[in-house]
Write a protein that holds these residues in place. Structure first.
Motif, PDB file in Angstrom:
ATOM      1  N   CYS A  36      46.337  46.555  41.838  1.00  0.00           N
ATOM      2  CA  CYS A  36      45.790  45.238  41.531  1.00  0.00           C
ATOM      3  C   CYS A  36      45.861  44.963  40.040  1.00  0.00           C
ATOM      4  O   CYS A  36      45.740  45.860  39.215  1.00  0.00           O
ATOM      5  N   LYS A  37      46.044  43.725  39.728  1.00  0.00           N
ATOM      6  CA  LYS A  37      46.167  43.243  38.354  1.00  0.00           C
ATOM      7  C   LYS A  37      47.470  43.691  37.699  1.00  0.00           C
ATOM      8  O   LYS A  37      47.577  43.659  36.481  1.00  0.00           O
ATOM      9  N   ASP A  74      48.838  38.234  39.314  1.00  0.00           N
ATOM     10  CA  ASP A  74      47.402  38.481  39.266  1.00  0.00           C
ATOM     11  C   ASP A  74      47.028  39.291  38.028  1.00  0.00           C
ATOM     12  O   ASP A  74      46.003  39.943  38.008  1.00  0.00           O
ATOM     13  N   CYS A  75      47.910  39.233  37.021  1.00  0.00           N
ATOM     14  CA  CYS A  75      47.608  39.969  35.796  1.00  0.00           C
ATOM     15  C   CYS A  75      46.535  39.242  34.998  1.00  0.00           C
ATOM     16  O   CYS A  75      46.261  38.072  35.228  1.00  0.00           O
ATOM     17  N   THR A  76      45.985  39.974  34.041  1.00  0.00           N
ATOM     18  CA  THR A  76      45.125  39.308  33.065  1.00  0.00           C
ATOM     19  C   THR A  76      46.011  38.492  32.145  1.00  0.00           C
ATOM     20  O   THR A  76      47.227  38.690  32.061  1.00  0.00           O
TER      21      THR A  76
END
Lengths: 110, 745
Positions: free
Chosen positions: A91-92, A32-34
């Motif tokens: 998150c991320k 869920d990374c950029t």
């Protein structure tokens, strides 16, 4: 008919060697990374796995150092051929990828 | 030291014998006293006393080192102190005593001052007091006598403030990694890659094939999206503008409704006209007008506040393109509809039954029909519904008048007259206008020659010689086949649609210059008015009445509410209103409307006592008739404009009532209602001037609506009677005059 079916079957499904040849590239299982962060983290993981293909402990240390330096914060790294996990992550900041068709790399930050 | 002799005293023997109580003077002299004579005694002997120390050496020498020898001391100290005793007393007048007293007095003063200073200081702490300068400067400073001032600011206790940031959001995930999972993930990835490649290939093919079609579809959808809100917003903007206009021009609207000239009560023979809207050119104009002349005016037969204005040019050396604007009295700022035409507009007519149909005659000879519904609010719909083409009998000269015909069938018909000498009847078919020439105008002289020639046998020149250009015509109210034509050479003919070759009557003497307008009286079927460039307005019946207005007359019109009132506009910028019942000679009102501009056209409103006047500069002025000019309307005496009971008259101020539509013809394509003006304004059905004569109640106004038909008929008859009386009287006058005097008229 059977011949045709066999002919249509890709080679990597029959031969494990062929599979390994095909699966040279890294494959992201989940993340869920950029996009920028993902590519950078993948680079770190891949270079570490290539440098220490046998000594997984050194490999994980290298990945952790690299990620901590780049993104800061405590990163956690798991490298292995077979494992299961349940992790809580910021998150991320989660990446699970397969490298070279044999190794799974799991990194997350918390 | 010896005392002088007179100071010497002798002691007396102590025991004094009682016998010698008397003082005895006895001089005793010492023995060794010198015996001096009296002279010697009197002699003054000066003697000085000097104090000399007997022990002091008389001659004292000291050694002088300077002179290297002994020198005698010149001064020898003779003083010798035998006894000295110090005391605490001093003489009161001595200097030391004075010094001491002075010192004591100063100390006492200082003590007193310091005491007073402390008292004053305590007073000063209570209230503002002035300490004198001496006391301030000499104040003593000691541990009991000083004052100090200080201020201390408040001390705020320290505070703590803390915030706590949200912890970064976290999530929980679970999964596993094993050899077969890795294997399957790679296999799926391979599959996915193959599929995406295939899709991309297909898309590229489709895009190559259908590029243009897709682009067209996209553009169409975008256009639809852009248009949809524009219509909606335009309607809302129109509504808001109408509200703003009514607020801005509220006093004008009040005048329209309630103004009555108070001077009318004083001077019953004269009336005035009050300019309402458009006097200064701010109303009833549009940016598209651009100084064109007003060439036509026409009220809507259904909506009392709506009228159409045609713009063109009467200066035929520089023709302009034409424009038709429909304005509403309720929104005088902007036209409700506007249509452009290729050539200047010369005439207009609203269809009496289908008020959305507007017939327009153009300078280039075209007859055009506009449908107001096509020119939706404010959107310039320049595309006419019907237009005559050169193939379909277009006139070759300007069309000077168009007029819708009332037909018994459902088809739409109109007539037009042009200076090319044709009076043409047009029929609206499904897709085009079809024409039929009703009459070929020719001069009387040519006609007589034609008759003689036809008896002689040659008919060659008949078509080309002696064409009389028609300038205006008007159909009779009661006999619809009957119409009057005014021609360019000033002659007037009564014609019928039944006979295309013959004039029923030629009126003599006609005008000497072109006839600009002919109008049948709406209530009296035999009479009509004609106006021409020769400054004359003539009333035609068995007797002829002539009115000289001293300027070319642009237009003339009967008032719809009276048989005896008519108005005319002249090139001098004046409006003349005549009331024949009062005076056949003088106008009831002559009023200058513009300073310089010529007045071109005139139109009475059928319901309200207002009339429109158009100028050659494109201005339209709405004028209200004063009570004297409209009093004849109702024999009962109530002025036409006043609301009788208020039920029947739709006011500009109080707006109620729905639109009234009539049954549509031609399968619904001519629904008679206009596109509903946004504010849902009241439009009571009203009668146009043409319907007035043809059976409907004549005096179209608020008062008739409240009455029964029989009462209205009676009022009409009374009006006609009034005119008849005037005419009879005029006939008698004319009888008295000589025949040749007619020429003078």
């Amino acid at each position: 008919m059977a011949e045709v079916a066999v002919a249509e079957e890709p080679e990597y499904k029959r031969d494990m060697e062929a599979f390994y040849r095909m699966a040279k590239y890294p494959l992201v299982a989940s993340s869920d990374c950029t996009a920028d962060m993902k590519t950078e983290a993948m680079d770190v993981c891949i270079s570490a796995c290539e440098r220490h293909p046998v000594d997984l402990e050194k490999c994980t240390q290298m990945i952790k150092d690299g990620l901590d330096k780049r993104f800061g914060g405590p990163w956690h790294v798991v490298v292995g051929k077979a494992f299961a996990f349940q992790v809580t992550y910021e998150c991320k900041h989660f990446l699970h990828l397969f490298v070279g068709g044999t190794t799974g790399v799991l990194v997350w930050k918390l | 030291m010896a005392l002088p002799p007179h100071l010497q005293r002798r002691t007396l023997p102590l025991p004094i014998p009682a016998r010698c109580l008397q003082p005895v003077r006895e001089v005793v002299r010492p023995a060794n006293q010198l015996a001096l004579s009296a002279g010697e005694l009197e002699e003054e002997v000066g003697r000085s006393l000097t104090a000399g120390n007997p022990t002091a050496p008389a001659n004292l020498v000291r050694y002088s080192f300077r002179e290297r020898g002994y020198r005698a001391e010149p001064i020898i100290d003779q003083q010798l102190q035998h006894f000295a005793l110090g005391g605490c007393l001093m003489h009161c007048e001595s200097e030391e005593a004075a010094r001491q007293r002075r010192r004591e007095s100063q100390a006492a003063a200082a003590a007193a001052r310091s005491r007073r200073g402390t008292e004053q200081h305590s007073e000063a702490s209570l209230g503002p007091g002035a300490l004198d300068d001496d006391a301030a400067t000499t104040r003593l400073r000691n541990q009991f006598n000083f004052a100090d001032r200080a201020a201390q600011t408040g001390h705020h206790p320290p505070r703590d403030r803390a915030t706590r940031t949200e912890p970064p959001p976290t999530a929980v995930t679970a999964g596993s990694c094993s050899r077969w999972e890795i294997y399957e993930a790679y296999v799926q990835d391979q599959e996915r890659q193959r599929q995406t490649e295939e899709l991309a290939r297909q898309k590229a093919q489709v895009a190559r094939k259908g590029n243009q079609q897709a682009a067209a579809a996209m553009a169409q959808r975008a256009a639809e999206l852009a248009l949809a809100p524009a219509q909606w917003v335009g309607r809302a903007a129109c509504l808001v503008e109408r509200m703003v206009q009514q607020n801005l021009l509220k006093d004008v609207a009040m005048d329209f409704r309630y103004w009555d000239d108070p001077a009318d009560a004083v001077a019953p023979e004269e009336g005035t006209l009050l300019p309402l809207w458009g006097e200064k050119g701010e109303s009833f104009t549009s940016p598209r007008v651009k100084r064109r002349a007003v060439t036509a005016l026409c009220w809507s037969p259904r909506y009392f506040d709506l009228f159409a204005v045609g713009y063109g040019s009467f200066d035929f050396l520089n023709p302009t393109t034409g424009l038709v604007c429909c304005y509403s009295l309720k929104s005088p700022g902007q036209p409700e509809f506007s249509f452009g035409t290729a050539a200047g507009v010369m005439c207009l007519d609203f269809h009496p039954d289908h008020p959305s149909l507007l017939a327009v005659g153009c300078y280039d000879g075209a007859v055009v029909i506009f449908d107001l519904r096509a020119g939706k609010l404010r959107r310039a719909g320049d595309k006419p519904a019907y237009q005559s083409t050169p193939r379909s009998g277009k006139h070759s000269d300007p069309v000077w008048q168009v007029c819708w015909q009332r037909t018994h069938s459902h088809e739409l018909a109109l007539s037009s007259i042009s200076t090319d000498g044709r009076v043409t009847a047009w029929t609206v078919n499904k897709n085009e206008l079809s024409h039929q020439d009703v009459l070929q105008l020719s001069t009387l002289r040519a006609r007589e020659r034609l008759r003689s020639d036809s008896s002689g046998g040659s008919e060659e020149e008949s078509g080309s010689v002696g064409i009389a250009g028609g300038c205006c015509f008007d159909f009779n109210r009661e006999q619809e086949f009957l119409f009057v034509v005014g021609s360019e050479d000033g002659s007037l003919y009564k014609c019928s649609t039944a006979y295309s070759s013959e004039y029923l009557q030629a009126y003599q003497p006609g005008h000497r210059l072109p006839v600009y307008a002919v109008r049948w009286n709406g209530l009296h079927p035999r009479t009509f008015l004609s106006a021409g460039a020769d400054w004359k307005v003539k009333l035609w019946d068995s007797p002829v009445l002539s009115f000289d207005l001293r300027a070319p007359v642009g237009d003339v019109a009967w008032a719809p509410f009276s048989a005896t009132v008519f108005a005319a506009v002249t090139d001098a910028g004046k409006v003349h209103v005549f009331d024949l019942a009062r005076s056949r000679a003088a106008a009831a009102c002559v009023q200058r409307v513009t300073r310089k501009a010529r007045l071109t056209k005139l139109a009475f409103n059928a319901r309200h006592p207002v009339l429109l006047v158009g100028t050659e500069h494109g201005g339209v002025v709405c004028l209200k008739l004063s009570p004297n000019l409209r009093r004849d309307f109702a024999p009962g005496g109530r002025p036409a404009g006043c609301a009788s009971g208020g039920a029947g008259s739709a006011s500009l101020l109080c707006c109620v009532g729905p639109h009234v539509g009539t049954a549509s013809t031609e399968g619904g394509s001519w629904a008679a209602t206009l596109p509903a003006p946004p504010a849902a304004l009241p439009h009571m059905p009203c009668r146009c001037r043409r319907t007035c004569g043809a059976g409907a109640p004549a005096s179209g106004g608020g008062a008739t609506l409240g009455r029964s038909d029989s009462e209205a008929a009676a009022a009409r008859a009374a009006e006609a009677q009034r005119l008849e009386a005037v005419l009879v009287l005029a006939a008698k006058c004319n009888q008295a005059l000589r025949e040749e005097d007619w020429e003078l008229m």
